[in-house]
Design a protein around this motif. Structure first.
Motif, mmCIF file in Angstrom:
data_model
loop_
_atom_site.group_PDB
_atom_site.id
_atom_site.type_symbol
_atom_site.label_atom_id
_atom_site.label_comp_id
_atom_site.label_asym_id
_atom_site.label_seq_id
_atom_site.Cartn_x
_atom_site.Cartn_y
_atom_site.Cartn_z
ATOM 1 N N VAL B 43 0.869 -1.276 -0.026
ATOM 2 C CA VAL B 43 -0.188 -0.003 0.041
ATOM 3 C C VAL B 43 0.788 1.333 -0.120
ATOM 4 C CG1 VAL B 43 -2.066 1.095 0.883
ATOM 5 C CG2 VAL B 43 -1.643 -1.378 1.214
ATOM 6 N N LEU B 47 0.740 4.154 -2.778
ATOM 7 C CA LEU B 47 0.463 5.652 -2.344
ATOM 8 C C LEU B 47 1.623 6.349 -3.100
ATOM 9 C CD1 LEU B 47 -1.472 7.487 -1.499
ATOM 10 C CD2 LEU B 47 -0.330 7.232 0.752
ATOM 11 N N THR B 50 1.212 6.806 -6.651
ATOM 12 C CA THR B 50 0.019 7.638 -7.043
ATOM 13 C C THR B 50 0.468 9.154 -6.677
ATOM 14 O OG1 THR B 50 -1.132 5.817 -6.302
ATOM 15 C CG2 THR B 50 -2.334 8.022 -6.698
ATOM 16 N N LEU B 51 1.238 9.374 -5.552
ATOM 17 C CA LEU B 51 1.385 10.622 -5.480
ATOM 18 C C LEU B 51 2.757 11.380 -6.081
ATOM 19 C CD1 LEU B 51 1.187 10.642 -1.562
ATOM 20 C CD2 LEU B 51 -0.562 11.634 -3.065
ATOM 21 N N ARG B 70 6.501 10.555 5.365
ATOM 22 C CA ARG B 70 5.308 10.980 5.341
ATOM 23 C C ARG B 70 4.239 9.994 4.996
ATOM 24 N NH1 ARG B 70 3.277 16.438 4.993
ATOM 25 N NH2 ARG B 70 1.491 15.858 3.718
ATOM 26 N N THR B 73 4.266 6.925 7.429
ATOM 27 C CA THR B 73 3.739 7.365 8.823
ATOM 28 C C THR B 73 2.082 7.398 8.427
ATOM 29 O OG1 THR B 73 5.419 8.676 9.256
ATOM 30 C CG2 THR B 73 3.406 9.029 10.393
ATOM 31 N N MET B 74 1.526 7.711 7.066
ATOM 32 C CA MET B 74 0.102 7.748 7.008
ATOM 33 C C MET B 74 -0.227 6.234 6.874
ATOM 34 S SD MET B 74 -0.725 10.800 4.562
ATOM 35 C CE MET B 74 0.310 10.625 3.379
ATOM 36 N N GLY B 77 1.319 3.626 10.427
ATOM 37 C CA GLY B 77 0.748 4.222 11.641
ATOM 38 C C GLY B 77 -0.583 4.685 11.480
ATOM 39 N N GLY B 78 -1.159 4.897 10.332
ATOM 40 C CA GLY B 78 -2.559 5.027 10.219
ATOM 41 C C GLY B 78 -3.367 3.936 9.583
ATOM 42 N N LEU B 79 -3.515 3.886 8.328
ATOM 43 C CA LEU B 79 -4.386 3.059 7.638
ATOM 44 C C LEU B 79 -4.114 1.541 8.142
ATOM 45 C CD1 LEU B 79 -6.274 3.141 5.260
ATOM 46 C CD2 LEU B 79 -4.553 2.276 3.743
ATOM 47 N N THR B 99 3.279 3.306 17.731
ATOM 48 C CA THR B 99 4.464 3.457 17.044
ATOM 49 C C THR B 99 5.399 3.346 18.190
ATOM 50 O OG1 THR B 99 4.556 5.920 17.431
ATOM 51 C CG2 THR B 99 3.680 4.903 15.244
ATOM 52 N N HIS B 151 10.838 6.274 17.038
ATOM 53 C CA HIS B 151 11.267 7.925 16.982
ATOM 54 C C HIS B 151 12.513 8.097 17.936
ATOM 55 C CE1 HIS B 151 10.001 9.173 21.372
ATOM 56 N NE2 HIS B 151 10.421 7.724 21.451
ATOM 57 N N GLY B 155 11.534 14.361 18.466
ATOM 58 C CA GLY B 155 10.550 14.918 17.566
ATOM 59 C C GLY B 155 10.516 14.191 16.164
ATOM 60 N N GLN B 156 11.494 13.242 15.992
ATOM 61 C CA GLN B 156 11.597 12.674 14.655
ATOM 62 C C GLN B 156 11.147 11.334 14.662
ATOM 63 O OE1 GLN B 156 12.774 14.204 11.722
ATOM 64 N NE2 GLN B 156 11.926 12.641 10.953
ATOM 65 N N LEU B 157 10.255 10.987 13.864
ATOM 66 C CA LEU B 157 9.599 9.785 13.777
ATOM 67 C C LEU B 157 10.856 8.904 12.665
ATOM 68 C CD1 LEU B 157 6.148 10.367 12.938
ATOM 69 C CD2 LEU B 157 6.910 8.975 14.870
#
Lengths: 264, 264
Positions: B43, B47, B50-51, B70, B73-74, B77-79, B99, B151, B155-157
Motif C-alpha cells: 500500500v 500510494l 500515485t503521489l 510522510r 507514517t500515513m 501508523g494510520g491506515l 508506534t 522515534h 520529535g523525529q519519527l
C-alpha cells in the motif's frame, strides 16, 4: 479530586507548523492530567484532491465515503497524530496517540440514515467513552492524544467530530476528575466587541450568558457552541474555556488570563 | 513466568485482506499475553507511486526521504495499524495501536551516515525498548500492535525494520515473560525439501542447525534469518517459530503443529 484538562485544537493550529509547535510546548508544560483532541486541518483535503477523490456533499453536508475514510485514517490517525505524539515526547509529555478503536476507548455508532446517508460517520452515545480505561492510562502517566476517529466495535472505523469527542471525554471523565474542557480556536475568546481582540469577556455564567444573548453581543454561530459548552457544564464539567492556542501558556501562570471561562 | 507471544506479520499477509482477517481471528484466539508487529505491504509503495514520489535507491538500498516518511507514517501508523486494531477489537482482543513514539516505548537512533545516508531510518540500541512500559500495558489487558515506526525522542519519527522490532521486543520482554517470537512468512516453515511444502522441519536446535547447513538443506537467504533467530534465543527468547500465517491457529491446538520451532 485531581484536575484534568481536555484540550481540543482545530485545523487552524494543525495547518500552521510554527503555531502547532508553540502550542505543543505550552501543552507539555501544563501541570496535571491532560488529554489532547485534535481535528484534521487541510492536509486530508489536500491529499484527497491529489488522489483525485472528489469531496462528496449531499445538501451541503460532507459525506465520508470509503475513499475519504481511508484518507482521514491515514492523515488523522497516522500523519498528524503520530507527529504530534513525537513532538510531545520531545517536550517531555509521555503522549500516546489513539483513535477510539485503540483499547476500545471510544465506541460510536454509525450515524443512522434518515434523509442523508453520511457514510462512515460515528455518533457518540452516552456510554461511548470508557472513562475507566482512559483514567487507567492517565494514572499510568500517559497523556492520551485522540484524533477524530472512533469505531463501532465490529471492525469499522468511523469519522467523528473532534469537538464532540472532546466534550464527551470531558463529561465522562468528570466522574473521576475535576474536568475542564478547553477549546482552542482562532479568537482570543468571546469578544464584547467583535472588532476588538482585546475585548475578551473573561467569565460567563448562565445568567450572564442570557444577558449577552439579549444584548446581541453573542449571536449566530457562537450560540450553538456556547449552548454545547453549558450543556457539558450541566453534565459535570467544572468549566469550559474558549481561547486562542497561542495563549494556552497563560492558563496556569499567575497574573495572566486565558480566553473566556464558562462555568456555573 | 507467564508466556508472551511476539508475532510478526509481513506484507504478504497485509496485502491479502482475506488472509489478514483469517490471521487476525486466529491471533485473537491465542491464549495469554501477545504483541503483534506488522510490516507495510504494497500500500505504501502504491500510494507513493500515485503521489508521484519516486522510490530513492542508493547502491540498491532503499532510502527514506522526507516524502517517503510522510507516506509510511500515513500508511503504517494510520491506515494499516488502525484497521488491524479495529478488526482485533471486533474479534475480542483489546488491541492498542502503537508506534515507538507512543509512550516512548521504542526509542531508536537515526542510522548514522557512513557511505550511504539512509534518511529517516531508525536503528535500535540495546536499551531502545521500554520493556517495563510494555509490560504495564500487557498487565492492564491491552494487546499492543506495533507498526514499523520508531522515534528518536527529539520529535523525529523513524522508519524501522519490522523484523528487527519484533526480535528486539521478544528479547527485551524476556526479562518479564517466557517470550516466544513468531515470524509469519510465505512458507510453512523451514523445508527439508524446498519443493515439498509438507517437508517442514519441526524442530531445530543449534546442533541440528549446523548439520542442516553442512548438508546444504539450509542455505543462502535463510542463513541470516536463522542466525538472527538463534541470536534472539541466546539473548533469552525461549523459542523462535517460523511458519505460515494461515496456520497460526495450530499453535496452541493439540495434535497440530505450526511451523519450524527453533530453540536451544
Amino acid at each position: 479530586m485531581e484536575q484534568l484538562h481536555v484540550i481540543k485544537i482545530g485545523g487552524n493550529v494543525i495547518d500552521n507548523s510554527e503555531a502547532l509547535h508553540r502550542f505543543l510546548k505550552d501543552f507539555s508544560a501544563l501541570q496535571g492530567h491532560k488529554i489532547l483532541v485534535h481535528g484534521g486541518g487541510k492536509v486530508a483535503t489536500q491529499l484527497s484532491e491529489t488522489l483525485g477523490i472528489e469531496a462528496k456533499l449531499v445538501d451541503g453536508r460532507r459525506i465520508t465515503d470509503v475513499e475519504t475514510l481511508r484518507v482521514v485514517t491515514m492523515v488523522y490517525g497516522g500523519l498528524i497524530n503520530k507527529n504530534i505524539v513525537a513532538q510531545l515526547q520531545r517536550y517531555g509529555s509521555n503522549a500516546i496517540g489513539l483513535t477510539g478503536a485503540d483499547g476500545n476507548l471510544i465506541r460510536a455508532q454509525k450515524r443512522p440514515v434518515k434523509t442523508i446517508d453520511y457514510g462512515y460517520v460515528g455518533d457518540l452515545k452516552d456510554d461511548s467513552i470508557d472513562a475507566k480505561g482512559i483514567a487507567a492510562l492517565l494514572e499510568a502517566g500517559f497523556t492520551p492524544v485522540f484524533c477524530a476517529l472512533t469505531h463501532d466495535g465490529e471492525g469499522q472505523l468511523l469519522n467523528t467530530n473532534a469537538d464532540t469527542i472532546a466534550s464527551a471525554l470531558a463529561v465522562s471523565m468528570a466522574a473521576h476528575y475535576e474536568s475542564t474542557l478547553i477549546y482552542c480556536f482562532e479568537k482570543r475568546g468571546v469578544l464584547e466587541d467583535i472588532d476588538d481582540e482585546d475585548s475578551v469577556i473573561r467569565e460567563i455564567n448562565p445568567e450572564r450568558y442570557e444577558e449577552l444573548k439579549t444584548a446581541k453581543i453573542i449571536h449566530s454561530g457562537m450560540i450553538p457552541k456556547l449552548d454545547n459548552a453549558f450543556s457539558a457544564i450541566h453534565s459535570g464539567v467544572r468549566a469550559v474555556i474558549i481561547g486562542h492556542a497561542d495563549e494556552l501558556g497563560n492558563l496556569q501562570s499567575s497574573g495572566h488570563s486565558f480566553g473566556t471561562r464558562l462555568s456555573k
